[in-house]
Design a protein around this motif. Structure first.
Motif, PDB file in Angstrom:
ATOM      1  N   GLU A 299       0.843  -1.197   0.000  1.00 33.94           N
ATOM      2  CA  GLU A 299       0.000   0.000   0.000  1.00 33.94           C
ATOM      3  C   GLU A 299       0.880   1.251   0.000  1.00 33.94           C
ATOM      4  OE1 GLU A 299      -3.112  -0.579  -0.100  1.00 33.94           O
ATOM      5  OE2 GLU A 299      -4.057   1.365   0.194  1.00 33.94           O
ATOM      6  N   SER A 302       2.623   1.645  -3.308  1.00 27.12           N
ATOM      7  CA  SER A 302       1.718   2.114  -4.352  1.00 27.12           C
ATOM      8  C   SER A 302       1.468   3.608  -4.177  1.00 27.12           C
ATOM      9  CB  SER A 302       0.439   1.293  -4.301  1.00 27.12           C
ATOM     10  OG  SER A 302      -0.667   2.095  -4.492  1.00 27.12           O
ATOM     11  N   CYS A 306       2.666   6.446  -6.923  1.00 24.37           N
ATOM     12  CA  CYS A 306       1.685   7.339  -7.533  1.00 24.37           C
ATOM     13  C   CYS A 306       2.011   8.788  -7.240  1.00 24.37           C
ATOM     14  CB  CYS A 306       0.290   7.017  -7.028  1.00 24.37           C
ATOM     15  SG  CYS A 306      -0.327   5.515  -7.716  1.00 24.37           S
ATOM     16  N   GLU A 309       4.951   9.865  -9.193  1.00 24.72           N
ATOM     17  CA  GLU A 309       4.587  10.038 -10.594  1.00 24.72           C
ATOM     18  C   GLU A 309       3.927  11.391 -10.805  1.00 24.72           C
ATOM     19  OE1 GLU A 309       2.007   6.999 -12.394  1.00 24.72           O
ATOM     20  OE2 GLU A 309       3.806   5.747 -12.219  1.00 24.72           O
ATOM     21  N   ALA A 310       2.975  11.668  -9.933  1.00 30.43           N
ATOM     22  CA  ALA A 310       2.246  12.924 -10.077  1.00 30.43           C
ATOM     23  C   ALA A 310       3.203  14.099  -9.968  1.00 30.43           C
ATOM     24  CB  ALA A 310       1.162  13.019  -9.015  1.00 30.43           C
ATOM     25  N   GLN A 369      -2.527  23.083  -7.906  1.00 24.61           N
ATOM     26  CA  GLN A 369      -3.263  21.923  -8.415  1.00 24.61           C
ATOM     27  C   GLN A 369      -2.619  20.642  -7.909  1.00 24.61           C
ATOM     28  OE1 GLN A 369      -3.399  21.955 -12.714  1.00 24.61           O
ATOM     29  NE2 GLN A 369      -3.195  19.740 -12.665  1.00 24.61           N
ATOM     30  N   GLN A 373      -4.180  17.733  -5.534  1.00 23.80           N
ATOM     31  CA  GLN A 373      -4.210  16.324  -5.950  1.00 23.80           C
ATOM     32  C   GLN A 373      -3.544  15.444  -4.901  1.00 23.80           C
ATOM     33  OE1 GLN A 373      -2.148  16.783  -9.643  1.00 23.80           O
ATOM     34  NE2 GLN A 373      -4.019  16.589 -10.866  1.00 23.80           N
ATOM     35  N   ASP A 376      -5.593  15.004  -1.817  1.00 26.00           N
ATOM     36  CA  ASP A 376      -6.659  14.012  -2.021  1.00 26.00           C
ATOM     37  C   ASP A 376      -6.143  12.605  -1.798  1.00 26.00           C
ATOM     38  OD1 ASP A 376      -8.531  15.815  -2.512  1.00 26.00           O
ATOM     39  OD2 ASP A 376      -8.655  15.510  -4.700  1.00 26.00           O
ATOM     40  N   ILE A 377      -5.073  12.296  -2.494  1.00 28.40           N
ATOM     41  CA  ILE A 377      -4.620  10.897  -2.386  1.00 28.40           C
ATOM     42  C   ILE A 377      -4.038  10.644  -1.006  1.00 28.40           C
ATOM     43  CG2 ILE A 377      -4.258  10.593  -4.874  1.00 28.40           C
ATOM     44  CD1 ILE A 377      -1.259  10.719  -4.297  1.00 28.40           C
ATOM     45  N   ASP A 380      -6.896   9.699   1.162  1.00 28.89           N
ATOM     46  CA  ASP A 380      -7.271   8.308   0.870  1.00 28.89           C
ATOM     47  C   ASP A 380      -6.316   7.351   1.552  1.00 28.89           C
ATOM     48  OD1 ASP A 380      -9.320   9.085  -0.618  1.00 28.89           O
ATOM     49  OD2 ASP A 380      -8.431   8.620  -2.585  1.00 28.89           O
ATOM     50  N   PHE A 381      -5.062   7.663   1.369  1.00 29.65           N
ATOM     51  CA  PHE A 381      -4.036   6.774   1.891  1.00 29.65           C
ATOM     52  C   PHE A 381      -4.118   6.701   3.411  1.00 29.65           C
ATOM     53  CE2 PHE A 381       0.348   6.441   3.537  1.00 29.65           C
ATOM     54  CZ  PHE A 381       0.586   5.144   3.149  1.00 29.65           C
ATOM     55  N   ASN A 384      -7.005   4.559   4.398  1.00 31.34           N
ATOM     56  CA  ASN A 384      -6.771   3.138   4.139  1.00 31.34           C
ATOM     57  C   ASN A 384      -5.787   2.547   5.123  1.00 31.34           C
ATOM     58  OD1 ASN A 384      -8.490   3.081   2.023  1.00 31.34           O
ATOM     59  ND2 ASN A 384      -6.920   3.409   0.475  1.00 31.34           N
ATOM     60  N   ARG A 492       8.364  20.140   0.103  1.00 31.49           N
ATOM     61  CA  ARG A 492       8.411  20.222  -1.357  1.00 31.49           C
ATOM     62  C   ARG A 492       7.687  21.466  -1.832  1.00 31.49           C
ATOM     63  NH1 ARG A 492       5.839  19.920  -5.548  1.00 31.49           N
ATOM     64  NH2 ARG A 492       3.889  19.793  -4.372  1.00 31.49           N
TER      65      ARG A 492
ATOM     66  N   TYR B 217      -3.681   4.941  -6.195  1.00 32.31           N
ATOM     67  CA  TYR B 217      -3.531   6.316  -5.720  1.00 32.31           C
ATOM     68  C   TYR B 217      -3.199   7.274  -6.844  1.00 32.31           C
ATOM     69  CZ  TYR B 217      -3.679   4.317  -1.107  1.00 32.31           C
ATOM     70  OH  TYR B 217      -4.086   3.661   0.001  1.00 32.31           O
ATOM     71  N   SER B 218      -3.542   6.905  -8.070  1.00 28.37           N
ATOM     72  CA  SER B 218      -3.272   7.838  -9.155  1.00 28.37           C
ATOM     73  C   SER B 218      -4.040   9.130  -8.895  1.00 28.37           C
ATOM     74  CB  SER B 218      -3.729   7.255 -10.486  1.00 28.37           C
ATOM     75  OG  SER B 218      -2.914   6.177 -10.811  1.00 28.37           O
ATOM     76  N   VAL B 219      -3.367  10.242  -9.178  1.00 31.80           N
ATOM     77  CA  VAL B 219      -4.037  11.514  -8.903  1.00 31.80           C
ATOM     78  C   VAL B 219      -5.139  11.729  -9.926  1.00 31.80           C
ATOM     79  CG1 VAL B 219      -2.077  12.586  -7.832  1.00 31.80           C
ATOM     80  CG2 VAL B 219      -2.326  12.720 -10.294  1.00 31.80           C
TER      81      VAL B 219
END
Lengths: 520, 862
Positions: A299, A302, A306, A309-310, A369, A373, A376-377, A380-381, A384, A492, B217-219
């Protein structure tokens, strides 16, 4: 001037300054550097030879030094080199050193020369694993066994031992060749195939035996490493020492009453089944812990991929925008420099400034932005992962409750047996002999009950402790993780915002300068 | 045996009677236009004497077959009076009637390209040139053997099919010749309405990128703030516009097509054609299909170019079609075992083979079948000798080494390798118009060129030439696009970068610009762009050079991970004309703006003034992180010095590049005007050296063999025969034989010695005579005579000397030879019985030897 008649010196400020000036950049660069003043931290090479130095001192400023020459002095002790961790080359030849010491911190050292000193034992070099070239010529090394010490340097290719007492020995060369098979040059000469062959045949068995030993040691170390890793994994899963009877053992370890009670007749059967059950429960926790740990790791991974990546995506976009702006800006400046009309220039400058503001806005909105984003994640994380941890905790608590039940059960049975035995003792119906310890307990009901419940309390305490430990650690792990993620993100964000502000203000300043220069 | 079942058969013929009458009347009016390539030349006369006898006469089996075919024909004509005659027993090139199935000769040639049907088909199409049927609606009168066809490289579509079918049968395919009807384009090998296959875009098998799985977890993408309604409106408008343009395009296309459509063919459906049918089953053929032997292309069995089928045959049997072909071959089935659809000529054996190969494998049925088959008449073996094609012919491939095919708006010319001096093998010219007058592109393929040129394409509009090269050039050139070969003009050169030491991958030139890209360089450089100013004259080393001054050079580098990003140069721009140098560093992690530095070069020392000193004002720049330590002046100065040195290097590099371009261009010019063809060392027919080497080897092998043979020569045989001894020797005989043999040899040696001796004597005698004569007459002799005499004397002396030497040598070697022979005889298998050796005791041997020497000496003494 004859340096030998000089007084022995200690390295001092003046000497260093002189040396640096002599050895530093020359010509125009020298002028510039003189004007600016030289920072000791920036000096990369230093030569302090033929200066009659007795004591190494004052060198702690030279932290980026890579090459240091202290040859042809009268140094007696290696000292004061602890801060020169970037040193690659160290020359201490032609001194009066007797013992190798004080080199532990110089782990990057590749080339070490201790030629013409008074060293009799090769030692204290264990940390210098990068050594390529070693020179111990003209010293007082008399024992061939010193060579064996050099086997641990895997990169060693060139060795000089010429002029030592050991060279007198007949087997010197073959011995060194056989025990240092990776060596290429010995005492100024290339080791040829023939020497190698004779050496190999001569010392074949000895070397092989030694290799065997080393191999075994290495294997043992690897095994140790593997088991350490395993333990670390268990610790990361917060279920270390739960894959066996360890918990049970610890319960009974510090339980003096329990030991005595165990001797009661009829307890044996009880004590036989109890650990098995306990162990089964522990193993349940353990297995669940490992699987949960794997899930958590996946988890977290991941999430990180992500978010990275973003961030990378966003960064690329922003960088593109910035690069485009920068190239157009440069062009603009070149154009503007050719404009002579003041008003037109003024117009241009203001339009550029506007564009800069616009750029700052674009970049900022892009950053905002991204922040949204990521937030948000992150939420979620967070949800979870806390769900996961919560679920695991619940499960573990359930099992620990079962453990306690088991203990309670055990306690009751034990009490029963104890009381029954007491009764028998009281009635003198007991067939077997009772040991003295036991007899002490089996005085009256209170003592027995006390002893049994004391044992019970110890056991429960152990279980509680283990449970508490697990819970606190997993919770602190979670909060630490979440906090670190959050902190990283804040850092950051700050960095990016300050970067944008810095750039835009630079651009604007530049434009302002241009305007000012035009007005004058 | 062959009885046609009475089946109600529909009119299979494609044209009804009345139509046919009409046609016949109009037939005389039709003139068949041949394309240039297919003009029927008179057939070369058959060298009948060279034909094997099977070509010139019929065996009894064949006669029987012919009779049966005749019987079949009569019945067929009776039953189907409306159908056209079948091609059953045409005459061959020797005017002998042969049944068509026996003309097939299944052969597998030893060329790997002929192992599959594509290779066979394209080979036949390439190798033969077409003779049209005359008239086009009649079966040919003559059907030549495939060997003859391959020899003359000419034939009708029937000959093509027979050859192709023979090769396919040899390669293990289930192949049949088909006699039927096809469209005009097909019969006349007219491909001028088809697109050239080389021009068809190659279908790239697009492997769709595996979609990335949506990660947990993709934005979420940023919210789209555009109006959906507006977008939809816009889309609608766009779609309308697109539809309109598409319609226009389609209309235009249709019009174009209509214009191009050929006039209707009055002979449609009557034109006789012959092609090949491949049935599925063997060699992993999944589905039945046709091969047109004239083009070598495959067609599905429902293709509309094939209008009807009369009959099919292979080397085993002949089947007549009973299905209706009014609407082409669409609904035909090719189950040849189906009696209601196909009528066979020979009953029995082939049915089981064709209908179901499985039945053959069942061992139980086999015996019964064999019993049946015994009574069945089998197709006689082919009368044709094995097909053979020489490697040279195979390489020539096309008749005369070349072939021209015309396609729609394109012309394809094919040549055999090594035929043309410049190595051209294929040339494709595409045209803008249908009449093929205005060429638009010319594409050429080459082989075996020493300059490794592989492909060249010329666009006539833009006059741009592109060339592709195979690896192997010393300059590693891979691709070249240019207008002219003059330097400093527009061009692009690609290189095999892994071969070059500088890793150059591409160089693009424009009149005032040169861009180079690199790959895998150790200094991480990947891009260099140079901008030139107007040409000026430069005097260097006493020579006036026309050189374009550099104005600006830009270099870009990949990230070098051994350095920190803020110290790793990403881009360097040398603005030579402005005396500025701009350095941009790589982006640090998590940064979006790179750091950069601008340097202004200090002025060099000139005549009047000193060199300008470095001041901090000459440098400006931007630092991303304001908190990091700024560069010290010393660092900046050192950087500037380094950069100035680099600038010089860069200029040298660029000048080198220019030089290289010039040298490549001049070498290309030379290569183009004077091309050598490379010959592989594995090509023995062309590589002279290799051939000589091979021959030498062969000769050596032969000699070795010869020597071997000599060694095995039986020494004893002559004596044995003379003595009349039997093969198996008794010890007595053996001894006898041995002494005999030795004596004989001894005699030979004596003879030789005495021969030499006698010659010496003769010469000496003559010399003495001459000397006597001279002594008598020398006073009266002329000078000339005296000279003659002296010359003779020296000659004679020389001869005598030689003879004496020979004698001495002979004497020396004779005993050795004798001993060697004796040794050999001792080991001779036939004498190898212990007694023989023992009988020849040592003293006697010695004696023999001494005597021999004595005799020889004696001879000499005399």
């Amino acid at each position: 001037m004859n340096w030998q008649q000089d007084e022995p010196k200690v390295i001092d400020e003046e000497m260093l300054k002189q040396a640096i000036e002599e050895q530093g950049p020359q010509g125009q660069a020298g002028d510039i550097s003189k004007k600016e003043g030289i920072q000791y931290e920036d000096v990369l090479q230093l030569r302090l030879d033929y200066r009659n130095i007795l004591k190494i001192f004052h060198l702690w400023h030279f932290t980026s030094l890579t090459k240091l020459q202290l040859d042809n002095n009268v140094i007696e002790r290696i000292e004061g080199l602890e801060n020169l961790t970037n040193l690659v080359w160290l020359d201490l030849s032609f001194n009066n050193i007797q013992v190798i010491e004080g080199l532990e911190a110089l782990v990057k050292l590749q080339d070490l020369s201790l030629f013409n000193n008074r060293i009799s034992v090769i030692e204290n070099l264990d940390t210098l694993q990068n050594l390529h070239i070693l020179s111990f010529g003209n010293n007082a090394i008399a024992q061939l066994e010193n060579v064996l010490y050099l086997r641990k340097f895997k990169h060693l290719r060139t060795l000089n031992l010429a002029g030592n007492p050991i060279c007198e020995e007949e087997s010197y060369k073959t011995f060194v060749t056989a025990y240092l098979p990776d060596l290429v040059y010995l005492d100024y000469r290339l080791l040829d195939e023939q020497t190698r062959e004779t050496a190999n045949t001569k010392y074949k068995y000895a070397v092989e035996a030694m290799q065997q030993n080393e191999l075994q040691e290495q294997q043992a170390m690897e095994a140790q490493k593997i088991s350490n890793e395993e333990l670390q994994l268990h610790k990361d899963a917060f279920v270390e020492f739960l894959n066996g009877p360890q918990l049970f053992d610890s319960m009974f370890d510090e339980d003096p009453d329990g030991e005595k009670l165990a001797l009661l007749p009829g307890m044996e059967a009880l004590l036989e089944s109890y650990p098995c059950k306990m162990e089964a429960l522990c193993v349940q926790i353990f297995d669940a812990g490992l699987t949960q740990h794997a899930q958590r790791t996946a988890e977290v991974e991941s999430f990180f991929t992500c978010s990275h990546e973003a961030v990378a995506d966003n960064r690329q976009k922003a960088a593109q925008i910035a690069a485009d702006f920068e190239s157009s800006r440069r062009q603009k400046i070149v154009e503007m420099q050719q404009i002579t009309d003041v008003e037109l220039l003024e117009d241009n400058i203001s339009s550029c400034q506007e564009q800069a503001s616009q750029l700052s806005e674009t970049l900022m909105s892009l950053e905002l932005q991204l922040v949204d984003q990521l937030e948000d994640i992150f939420k979620d994380f967070e949800r979870n992962i806390s769900d996961m941890v919560g679920g695991f905790i619940e499960y573990v608590q359930g099992i620990f409750a079962q453990c306690r039940d088991l203990e309670n059960q055990h306690h009751e049975q034990q009490l029963e047996i104890a009381l029954a035995t007491l009764e028998k003792v009281v009635k003198n119906e007991l067939e077997e002999e009772i040991p003295d310890d036991m007899a002490m307990l089996l005085v009256d009901k209170d003592t027995v009950t006390n002893a049994v419940s004391a044992s019970h309390d110890t056991h429960l305490l152990k279980i509680d402790n283990r449970e508490d430990e697990l819970l606190t650690r997993i919770n602190s792990w979670m909060s630490g993780l979440l906090k670190s993620i959050h902190d990283e993100e804040v850092k950051r964000n700050r960095k990016r915002v300050s970067e944008i502000r810095n750039y835009v203000s630079y651009v604007k300043d530049e434009l302002e300068d241009m305007r000012m220069s035009e007005h004058h | 045996m062959e009885v046609l079942p009475e089946v109600d058969c529909e009119e299979d013929v494609t044209i009804t009677d009345d139509e046919e009458d009409d046609e016949e009347s109009s037939l005389s009016n039709i003139r068949i236009t041949h394309t240039v390539t297919h003009i029927a030349k008179p057939r070369p006369q058959v060298a009948l004497s060279k034909c094997p006898s099977s070509y010139k006469e019929n065996s009894s089996q064949e006669k029987l077959m012919a009779a049966m075919a005749e019987n079949f024909r009569q019945q067929y004509a009776l039953l189907y009076p409306d159908r056209k005659a079948l091609l059953l027993c045409p005459v061959n090139e020797c005017s002998v009637q042969k049944f068509v199935s026996t003309t097939l000769r299944s052969t597998l040639l030893p060329y790997p390209e002929l192992y599959d049907w594509e290779g066979c088909a394209s080979f036949v199409a390439d190798y033969l040139s077409l003779e049209l049927l005359d008239p086009p609606f009649e079966l040919p009168k003559q059907l030549s053997s495939p060997t003859w066809v391959l020899q003359t490289q000419r034939g009708t579509c029937f000959d093509f099919s027979i050859v192709l079918c023979s090769l396919l049968l040899g390669a293990g395919y289930n192949a049949y010749c088909v006699s039927g009807y096809a469209t005009k384009e097909m019969c006349l090998l007219d491909q001028s309405r088809q697109e050239c296959p080389l021009l068809q875009p190659q279908i790239q098998d697009k492997t769709e990128e595996p979609k990335k799985p949506m990660k947990k977890y993709s934005v979420k993408p940023p919210r789209d703030l555009h109006s959906n309604f507006e977008r939809r409106q816009e889309e609608k408008q766009q779609a309308e516009a697109e539809a309109a343009t598409l319609k226009k395009q389609l209309d235009a296309e249709r019009l174009q097509k209509e214009r191009e459509r050929p006039p209707p063919d009055p002979l449609r459906g009557l034109r006789v054609h012959c092609w090949v049918l491949l049935l599925s089953g063997n060699r992993e053929i999944p589905e039945n299909f046709f091969i047109d032997p004239l083009t070598g292309k495959s067609y599905s069995t429902t293709d509309e170019n094939f209008l009807g089928i009369e009959s099919v045959w292979n080397h085993q049997n002949y089947w007549v079609n009973k299905q209706d072909c009014t609407f082409g071959c669409n609904e035909m089935t090719f189950d040849l075992g189906d009696l209601s659809k196909w009528e066979y000529v020979l009953c029995g054996q082939s049915l089981s083979i064709i209908s179901d190969p499985k039945t053959l494998e069942e061992p139980e049925d086999e015996e019964e079948e064999e019993m049946d088959e015994l009574k069945v008449f089998e197709m006689p073996p082919s009368w044709v000798t094995t097909i053979d094609i020489s490697p040279a012919d195979m390489e020539m491939r096309y008749p005369g080494g070349m072939k021209v095919i015309e396609y729609r708006k394109a012309k394809l010319e094919k040549f055999a390798p090594y035929l043309l001096k410049d190595g051209l093998v294929t040339k494709l010219t595409t045209y803008k118009d249908l009449d093929c007058t205005k060429a638009s592109t010319i594409k050429e393929w080459f082989k075996h060129r020493s300059d490794h040129l592989d492909e060249r394409e010329l666009h006539t509009d833009s006059n741009v030439t592109t060339e592709h090269f195979r690896p192997g050039r010393s300059d590693a050139l891979k691709y070249h696009r240019y207008v002219t070969l003059v330097p400093e003009t527009e061009r692009q050169m690609d290189f095999y970068s892994h071969i070059r030491t500088d890793g150059l991958a591409r160089r693009i030139e424009k009149p005032f610009e040169m861009t180079e890209t690199f790959e895998n360089r150790t200094d991480f450089l990947f891009y260099r762009n140079a901008v030139y100013g107007k040409q000026i004259k430069v005097i260097r080393a006493g020579e006036a050079l026309e050189q374009r001054p550099l104005q600006r050079v830009e270099e870009r580098f990949h990230r070098d991970h051994s350095k920190p990003a803020s110290k790793d140069v990403a881009e360097r721009i040398f603005v030579v004309s402005d005396r500025r140098i701009q350095v941009t560093f790589h982006l640090e992690d998590d940064r979006i703006i790179p750091a950069w530095l601008n340097f202004i070069k200090p002025k060099e020392a000139a005549d009047s003034q000193k060199a300008q000193a470095f001041t901090p004002q000459m440098v400006s720049g931007f630092q991303v992180d304001p908190s990091t330590k700024p560069y010290t002046n010393l660092q900046l100065y050192e950087m500037l010095v380094e950069l100035m040195r680099e600038e010089e290097n860069v200029e040298l590099h660029i000048r080198d590049s220019e030089k290289e371009v010039r040298s490549i261009l001049s070498s290309r010019e030379k290569e183009d005007s004077n091309t050598d063809l490379l010959i592989s060392i594995y090509n023995p027919t062309r590589n002279e050296m290799a051939r000589l080497h091979m021959e030498e080897k062969e000769r050596m092998a032969k000699e070795k063999k010869q020597r071997q043979k000599e060694k095995e020569l039986d020494l004893l045989a002559p004596s044995q025969v003379r003595l009349g001894l039997p093969e198996v020797l008794t010890s007595q005989d053996a001894l006898q034989l041995k002494t005999d043999c030795l004596n004989e040899f001894k005699q030979q040696l004596f003879n030789k010695a005495s021969l030499i001796q006698s010659r010496i004597e003769k010469e000496t005698e003559e010399l003495q005579k001459k000397q006597l004569w001279y002594q008598k007459n020398y006073l009266t002799m002329s000078n000339e005579d005296e000279d003659d005499y002296l010359a003779y004397c020296s000659d004679a002396m020389f001869r005598i000397h030689v003879l004496k030497m020979r004698l001495i040598r002979h004497k020396e070697r004779a005993p050795q030879k004798y001993l060697a022979l004796e040794e050999k005889l001792k080991r001779h298998p036939r004498l190898e019985s212990g007694e023989v050796c023992r009988m020849l005791d040592h003293p006697s041997q010695m004696r023999l030897q001494f005597r021999l020497v004595a005799v020889l000496n004696h001879g000499h003494v005399i």
